[in-house]
Design an enzyme around this catalytic site. Sequence first.
Site, mmCIF file in Angstrom:
data_model
loop_
_atom_site.group_PDB
_atom_site.id
_atom_site.type_symbol
_atom_site.label_atom_id
_atom_site.label_comp_id
_atom_site.label_asym_id
_atom_site.label_seq_id
_atom_site.Cartn_x
_atom_site.Cartn_y
_atom_site.Cartn_z
ATOM 1 N N LYS A 176 2.314 4.403 1.360
ATOM 2 C CA LYS A 176 2.064 5.039 2.642
ATOM 3 C C LYS A 176 1.976 6.689 2.535
ATOM 4 O O LYS A 176 3.105 7.258 2.142
ATOM 5 C CB LYS A 176 3.381 4.850 3.286
ATOM 6 N N GLU A 208 1.005 -1.204 -0.112
ATOM 7 C CA GLU A 208 0.148 0.066 0.109
ATOM 8 C C GLU A 208 0.933 1.079 -0.150
ATOM 9 O O GLU A 208 1.919 1.444 0.416
ATOM 10 C CB GLU A 208 -0.892 0.110 1.257
ATOM 11 N N ARG A 242 -3.988 9.558 16.451
ATOM 12 C CA ARG A 242 -2.973 8.389 16.730
ATOM 13 C C ARG A 242 -2.870 8.221 18.165
ATOM 14 O O ARG A 242 -2.769 7.137 18.904
ATOM 15 C CB ARG A 242 -1.817 8.465 16.086
ATOM 16 N N PHE A 246 -7.548 2.660 4.849
ATOM 17 C CA PHE A 246 -6.604 1.672 4.383
ATOM 18 C C PHE A 246 -7.172 0.160 5.178
ATOM 19 O O PHE A 246 -6.748 -0.664 4.888
ATOM 20 C CB PHE A 246 -5.345 1.693 4.696
ATOM 21 N N LYS A 303 6.866 -1.436 7.191
ATOM 22 C CA LYS A 303 6.978 -0.006 6.400
ATOM 23 C C LYS A 303 8.220 -0.058 5.659
ATOM 24 O O LYS A 303 9.311 -0.059 6.314
ATOM 25 C CB LYS A 303 6.535 1.190 7.157
#
Length: 532
Positions: free
Chosen positions: A219, A217, A239, A309, A387
């Site tokens: 980022k 995906e 977050r 996502f 990531k």
Amino acid sequence: MQLSEVVEVSREVGATRSRKAKIAALAAVLARAEVDLLPVVVSFLSGEPRQDRLELGPAAVFGAEAPPAATPSLTVAEVDDALQQIADTPAGTGSRTARIRLLTEVLERATADEQDWLRRLVVRDLRQGALAGVLTAAIAQAAAVPEAAVRRAAMLSGDLRVTAAAAMTGGEAALTAFRLEVGCALEPMLASTATSVTEALTETTAAADGHGGVVVEAKLDGARVQVHRDGDRVLIFTRNLNEVAHRMPEVVDAALGLPVSSVVLDGEALALDDEGRPRRFQDTMARIGRERVPAGGSPEEVPLSVRFFDCLHLDGEDVLDRPLRERLDALARAVPAPLRVEALTTDDPADAEAFLQRTLAAGHEGVMVKALDAPYEAGRRGASWRKVKPVHTLDLVVLAAEWGSGRRRRWLSNLHLGARAEPGDPVDVEGPDGGFTMLGKTFKGLTDATLTWQTAALLEREVRREQHVVHVRPELVVEIALDGFVRSTRYAGGIALRFARVRGYREDKGTAQADTLATARAIFSGQRPPGA
């Protein structure tokens, strides 16, 4: 429970690198704690007070003078009560003095070791190694319940303290009773770091035992948001689990426009330009930082967009425990393609690398590689999400350093960093190889060994002091990793380092070989991509 017990276990945990030993020590003290004190003990072992704000900075905390007690007598409850009194002190004239007095009173009853621990607790600088993952395992061991049950309950409650109390009093049955509640924020699932897409594909596939496949995906460089909708009610959590729907009317409108009655989505909010490319992260955060934005916005506002996502709940059904492939199916049913993060299902490193390069060319910061068979593990930095985020590196010159606080108070820690100036550039510091323009500061990435060496090396080069800042001859070059730059009026160059951390000193380089302000500006403008 005596405070000395918590202080001692903190010392033990901080002194060992063995995860097993950390868990055993923490579990032992949790098992001894009174049930009503468990939330406090868990907070203390996490390295922070139970109170959100104490309004006491390092200067006040470490400047409060109190002779230590000869023997321990303080209890955990007494310390928590004292901290609550500090938190409850009304703002206004004399409030700082009142808070320091309350802190001094509790310090006077503490031994020398307890004083040091308390000061670091108040400024949230304990660094004792009792991270959430270790504490989760310790709670499971102390309560004799499966660690997965503790982790899931913590995810759904959003509070490890509540989870600990449930585990110790009700066992596994109490933990399994936790359910996702639309409107109640969850800790977000986090990703581990990989240095390349090939590494990410390999490690993610290994974590899934080679089965199930992966998805790659884009980022996005925005603000992580968790969107809860229940009918016409929309809540948006950051977050850090702060509720900010009033700051994001565009995201609220996007959620209300979905063909669902209830949903919980994970995504990113970001500002896009007219061509659909991301604006600077600073623009996004400045807009989100506004306390209130009128519905519909205004011509001068930076508009926000949202891209989702993951889906954790859809129309009355929790899906967070299901594999990612099923959650993505739910996401596709709930959210139209323009509001979903671009993704590619592949296990081919060449295809994944090409997707990364397209994503970077579009102005985004990298990719995520996720195992399609993995559940959503809130609050965890697990192996099933990786990531890949290429970073910029610069060789900069140390212009000054600040004495640290807390555990670092005996070292020069926060580095003032400058780029080499060329003709026409603003100059903050002159040196034998020309002038240097300050770009910002960082204290991240420094080991104790580096701090020790750095302090000695900088003091040898000291030219003057200004309060807690030691200015030095510009002779040392340090390699810095950074996410980029933001606009700044603080520095003459007009830009400032973003998320900078030290990679290491370049003793092989002189300051004439340091990077220039022009190179830094090329990164800021996007003309120099990561890794170039």
